[in-house]
Design a protein around this motif. Structure first.
Motif, mmCIF file in Angstrom:
data_model
loop_
_atom_site.group_PDB
_atom_site.id
_atom_site.type_symbol
_atom_site.label_atom_id
_atom_site.label_comp_id
_atom_site.label_asym_id
_atom_site.label_seq_id
_atom_site.Cartn_x
_atom_site.Cartn_y
_atom_site.Cartn_z
ATOM 1 N N TRP A 1 -5.760 0.026 4.564
ATOM 2 C CA TRP A 1 -6.657 -0.976 4.002
ATOM 3 C C TRP A 1 -5.874 -1.983 3.157
ATOM 4 N N ILE A 2 -4.987 -1.481 2.294
ATOM 5 C CA ILE A 2 -4.203 -2.376 1.441
ATOM 6 C C ILE A 2 -3.241 -3.215 2.283
ATOM 7 N N GLY B 1 0.779 -1.232 0.000
ATOM 8 C CA GLY B 1 0.000 0.000 0.000
ATOM 9 C C GLY B 1 0.806 1.275 0.000
ATOM 10 N N LEU C 1 -1.501 8.746 -4.432
ATOM 11 C CA LEU C 1 -2.721 9.499 -4.157
ATOM 12 C C LEU C 1 -2.409 10.773 -3.379
ATOM 13 N N LEU D 1 -6.224 4.433 2.786
ATOM 14 C CA LEU D 1 -5.961 3.520 1.673
ATOM 15 C C LEU D 1 -4.750 2.645 1.975
ATOM 16 N N TYR D 2 -3.699 3.243 2.518
ATOM 17 C CA TYR D 2 -2.503 2.493 2.899
ATOM 18 C C TYR D 2 -2.851 1.414 3.925
ATOM 19 N N PRO E 1 -7.825 10.562 2.038
ATOM 20 C CA PRO E 1 -7.915 9.091 2.072
ATOM 21 C C PRO E 1 -6.608 8.355 1.799
ATOM 22 N N ALA E 2 -5.502 9.047 1.682
ATOM 23 C CA ALA E 2 -4.234 8.370 1.374
ATOM 24 C C ALA E 2 -3.829 7.405 2.490
ATOM 25 N N TYR E 3 -3.867 7.842 3.734
ATOM 26 C CA TYR E 3 -3.464 6.959 4.832
ATOM 27 C C TYR E 3 -4.466 5.825 5.052
ATOM 28 N N GLU F 1 0.722 3.069 -3.587
ATOM 29 C CA GLU F 1 -0.611 3.568 -3.904
ATOM 30 C C GLU F 1 -0.957 4.796 -3.072
ATOM 31 N N ALA F 2 -0.677 4.725 -1.771
ATOM 32 C CA ALA F 2 -0.984 5.847 -0.887
ATOM 33 C C ALA F 2 -0.122 7.066 -1.212
#
Length: 126
Positions: free
Chosen positions: A100-101, A47, A54, A97-98, A93-95, A50-51
């Motif tokens: 969650w992944i 993640g 974003l 998202l991190y 939502p970057a953190y 991706e994070a």
């Protein structure tokens, strides 16, 4: 009478060079410890890219809003607000998202990591 002579030439540097070239083409077998380390690294870094992507995109859009605010670009206050709100909405939502992944990858790889670690521990005890 036959000449039964044996000739042998040995060069350390030449043999080392040949071995280095050979290693490039021989498929490497990954042992269990290396595989366990690789799986652990996949869980630890899950993640992150991706994070970061974003968050950076959001930050750049927020920066465009700052340019409008500082009158680097010609525009009104509504462009400032629009770009800053969009940038903020992308950064927030970057953190999550991190997290969650990372959680998803951890759940996905945990059984394999546990199995490999038990095999390594049991092989050492035998």
């Amino acid at each position: 009478m036959e000449n039964n002579t044996f000739s042998y030439n040995y060069s350390v540097t030449r043999n080392k060079e040949v071995e280095n070239i050979r290693k490039k083409y021989v498929p490497e077998e990954e042992n269990k410890l290396e595989k366990l380390k690789r799986l652990d690294l996949r869980v630890q870094t899950a993640g992150t890219i991706e994070a970061l992507c974003l968050g950076i995109v959001g930050l750049l859009i927020f920066g465009i809003g700052m340019c409008f605010f500082l009158e680097v670009f010609a525009g009104g206050w509504w462009l400032t607000a629009l770009f800053m709100i969009i940038g903020t909405l992308l950064m927030i939502p970057a953190y999550p998202l991190y997290r969650w992944i990372a959680k998803k990858r951890k759940v996905e790889l945990t059984p394999e990591i546990i199995r490999l670690s038990e095999e390594i521990i049991n092989s050492q005890n035998s």
